[in-house]
Structures are given as C-alpha cells and as structure tokens.
Enzyme design. Structure first.
Site, mmCIF file in Angstrom:
data_model
loop_
_atom_site.group_PDB
_atom_site.id
_atom_site.type_symbol
_atom_site.label_atom_id
_atom_site.label_comp_id
_atom_site.label_asym_id
_atom_site.label_seq_id
_atom_site.Cartn_x
_atom_site.Cartn_y
_atom_site.Cartn_z
ATOM 1 C CG ASP A 162 44.792 56.829 41.228
ATOM 2 O OD1 ASP A 162 44.114 55.781 41.169
ATOM 3 O OD2 ASP A 162 44.444 57.809 41.913
ATOM 4 C CD GLU A 165 42.823 48.910 40.738
ATOM 5 O OE1 GLU A 165 43.213 48.788 39.583
ATOM 6 O OE2 GLU A 165 42.787 48.009 41.563
ATOM 7 C CD GLU A 316 40.522 47.976 50.270
ATOM 8 O OE1 GLU A 316 41.010 47.596 49.197
ATOM 9 O OE2 GLU A 316 39.338 48.372 50.369
HETATM 10 C C1 BGC Z 1 43.023 49.289 45.394
HETATM 11 C C2 BGC Z 1 44.317 48.899 44.704
HETATM 12 C C3 BGC Z 1 44.703 47.468 45.068
HETATM 13 C C4 BGC Z 1 43.541 46.510 44.876
HETATM 14 C C5 BGC Z 1 43.839 45.119 45.428
HETATM 15 C C6 BGC Z 1 41.962 48.259 45.080
HETATM 16 O O1 BGC Z 1 40.766 48.621 45.710
HETATM 17 O O2 BGC Z 1 42.606 50.562 44.940
HETATM 18 O O3 BGC Z 1 45.352 49.761 45.108
HETATM 19 O O4 BGC Z 1 45.781 47.077 44.286
HETATM 20 O O5 BGC Z 1 42.402 46.996 45.536
HETATM 21 O O6 BGC Z 1 44.255 45.181 46.756
#
Ligand code: BGC
Length: 362
Positions: A162, A165, A316
């Site tokens: 998903d 990931e 994030e």
């Molecule tokens: C997230 C992804 C994202 C990636 C890079 C991962 O931890 O689950 O959605 O694309 O980080 O930002």
C-alpha cells in the site's frame, strides 16, 4: 479570516522543494534521511501538485518529464507484467514499475518493498492536474501516460504494497482509489478506450459500494483514504462512504491537538502524527464546510507550522502522541529521528495554504 500561516514558512517550503529537485527533474523524498534518498512516484506526484498550485509550473513539468522517462524505459517490462496479470501470474520484479528510483532514473535497491500500484495512479492524476493548471506536456509524456493507464487497468486487482509500503497480500482501497483517479485523469488527457472506460467504471462502483476501510473486508480505516475526497475529489465529503470515513478518522486517528495518524496499529516510529495527513484532513474539512471546519483548517496550519524546526524544515511525523510510544526509540536508534525535511510534508503544507487562500471564509 486573515492569513493563518507564516509567510516565511510558505516561501521556505517552496525553496525546499525547488532546491531539492535533481537536475533530472526527480524529487528525492527526504534528502537528509538515510532511507529516503530516492524518488518515489507518489511523493513526487504530490510535490508536483503543490508546485502547480503555487505557480511553479516549470519545476512540476520537469518532474513529469522525469517520470515519463522512467516509464518509457520500463515499457517492455510493463507489457510483460500486463500479460502475467491477465494470466493470473505474479508479475516479475524485473518487469513491473518499481516504487522508488534513484534521481538518475535507475531502480532503487530491493531492501525496501518494490511493488506498488498507487504511485503511478497518483502520477497520472497529478499530470492531469498539471495540464489543467496551465502546464504543457509533450508527446513523450502523453505516450508514457498511456502506457501507465493501460498497465494500471491490467494490474488493478494484483495485490501490492500500500501507500505505506505495507501488507502486500491485499488489494488496498487507497490503491484502487489512486488507480481510479489516475484513469480519470488519463481520460481527461484524451487517453481512453473501451478497456480503460470499463476499468474506470468498475473501480468507481467498488469505491462507492463498500465502506472505505484499508481493504475489502477489513474494519480498520486509514487516513490515506481521505485522499479520495481531497485532493482527488472522487467523493464528496457529504456522501457515503466518505462521510463515515471522515467521522471515523476524526474519532480514531486525530489527536487532541489536531495531529492526524495513519492508522491505529501503526508502529513505524511509534505511529506518530503525520504532517501530510493533518494537511489532508484540513483540506477535506474545507471542502466539507460544516460549521467550524474553516477554523479547524486554520488550527491545522498552526499545528503543522509548530512542528517546523528553527530553520523551517518539516518532518514526516511527530512522536509526541505516538500510538505506540514504546516503538519510537527502536526506530530512532536504527535510523535517527523522523525524516526532516520531508518534501512531501512541505508540499502538503503548501497545498493546504493554497486551498485556504481560495476558501470563501479566508
Ligand atoms: C512512506 C511512503 C513514502 C516514503 C517516502 C515511507 O515511509 O510509507 O508513503 O513514499 O516513506 O516519503
């Protein structure tokens, strides 16, 4: 309402996105985080949306050209993956479109999941958005969009990781929604035929007929499903199943201070509150426009901006109210603090500011 945001953070965010665009046009997800030195279709597509919204069309266009180059170089493999999918076979890692690439367009290492289908769908949606916001695309980019549309239509029922990931054994609702919005975007770009139309109609029916949970039969909700309402606009916030989803997210995934988590069982960095999901819920609320929604969106901006470092970089996620606090430490020991800056967080902040600026109550 006067502008509820810090002008310097708006400008800083645009600078973070532009400075971190590689000469190839790719966006590395988190340039200072050991695991995120790669370009994901998903992150890049949302970043391009934000750049178009703030008028940085040329940078968005360079990203789309980069993505199209990756697709066209992968087209033979993608054709083989489509044959496999039609025969009920699992596509080969050497064939399918990977989820993350190096900025030079070569495939990233296989130490993280490699197979996702939402990213290319979000790319098609973002490409259509680019054109609808005055961007131009050349024939190669349109050809790549056609390849991706046919690939997604053929692979749409193949289980894949998903957006986070995870859980590769399922066909995820948010992936289906990303493919649907991508096929609709492709259609608006003039890419359509009987097969694409029928895939689009079937995905649309699935989206409307089942509850918006992580996958068919699951009970858990996931905040990534809010993208069906904003920015994709597949569902109106007042219609079902969107209204129930918003209600459940508000009750199950939002902290007292307004930060939004991915899902209840999330243990990645303890399952903190994500900047980009907090911005998404605010955009959803602006579109719902129930009493108090505009104020809540303004509070979300203030919460997001309070998470910025002294130099303005957004992370994030924030662990202050992590769902699984005992899990925060082990991740920090492994990889250091949560990725900062995360380009996607800045993009989500900028997209929210633009939506607020255009809102009648602002
Ligand atoms: C997230 C992804 C994202 C990636 C890079 C991962 O931890 O689950 O959605 O694309 O980080 O930002």
């Amino acid at each position: 309402m006067s502008a509820p945001y810090r002008v310097d953070l708006r400008e800083h965010g645009i600078g973070v996105l532009l400075r971190n665009q590689a000469p190839s046009g790719a966006f590395v997800a988190g340039p200072a985080f050991s695991q995120y030195g790669y370009a994901w279709f998903r992150d890049g597509a949302f970043i391009a949306e934000a750049l178009d919204l703030v008028g940085e069309r040329a940078a968005a266009g360079r990203f789309h050209a980069w993505a199209a180059g990756v697709v066209l170089r992968s087209a033979d493999g993608m054709a083989r993956a489509m044959v496999d999918a039609r025969l009920g076979r699992v596509p080969h890692p050497g064939d399918y479109l990977h989820c993350r690439y190096r900025a030079d367009g070569t495939v990233g290492p296989a130490d993280w999941p490699t197979f996702q289908l939402d990213g290319p769908g979000i790319w098609l949606w973002s490409l259509a958005h680019h054109v609808e916001h005055g961007g131009s695309v050349d024939a190669d980019v349109l050809a790549a969009a056609g390849v991706v549309a046919r690939y997604l239509a053929a692979l749409r029922e193949v289980p894949a990781h998903d957006a986070w990931e995870e859980r590769p054994e399922h066909v995820h609702t948010s992936t289906r929604a990303a493919i649907l919005t991508g096929l609709q975007g492709a259609s608006r770009l003039g890419i359509r035929d009987v097969e694409l139309d029928s895939a689009t109609a079937e995905l649309d029916r699935c989206l409307r007929e089942a509850p918006l949970t992580k996958w068919l039969g699951a009970d858990a909700v996931d905040a990534s499903l809010l993208w069906t309402i904003a920015p994709y606009g597949l569902l109106r916030p007042d219609e079902q199943p969107a209204a129930t989803l918003i209600d459940r997210v508000e009750h199950e995934l939002v902290d007292v201070d307004g930060g939004v988590h991915r899902y209840r069982d999330d243990t990645y960095y303890g399952g903190g509150a994500w900047i980009l999901l907090t911005a998404t819920l605010a955009r959803v609320r602006l579109r719902r426009a129930a009493p108090g929604d505009a104020e809540l969106a303004g509070s979300a901006v203030r919460w997001i901006e309070a998470q910025a470092s002294a130099d303005g970089d957004l992370p994030e996620q924030v662990a202050t109210r992590a769902f699984h606090p005992a899990e925060v430490g082990p991740w920090r020991e492994r990889w250091g603090p949560s990725a900062r800056p995360l380009l996607w967080s800045h993009a989500a902040h900028l997209a929210l500011l633009t939506e607020l600026d255009g809102h009648p109550e602002s």
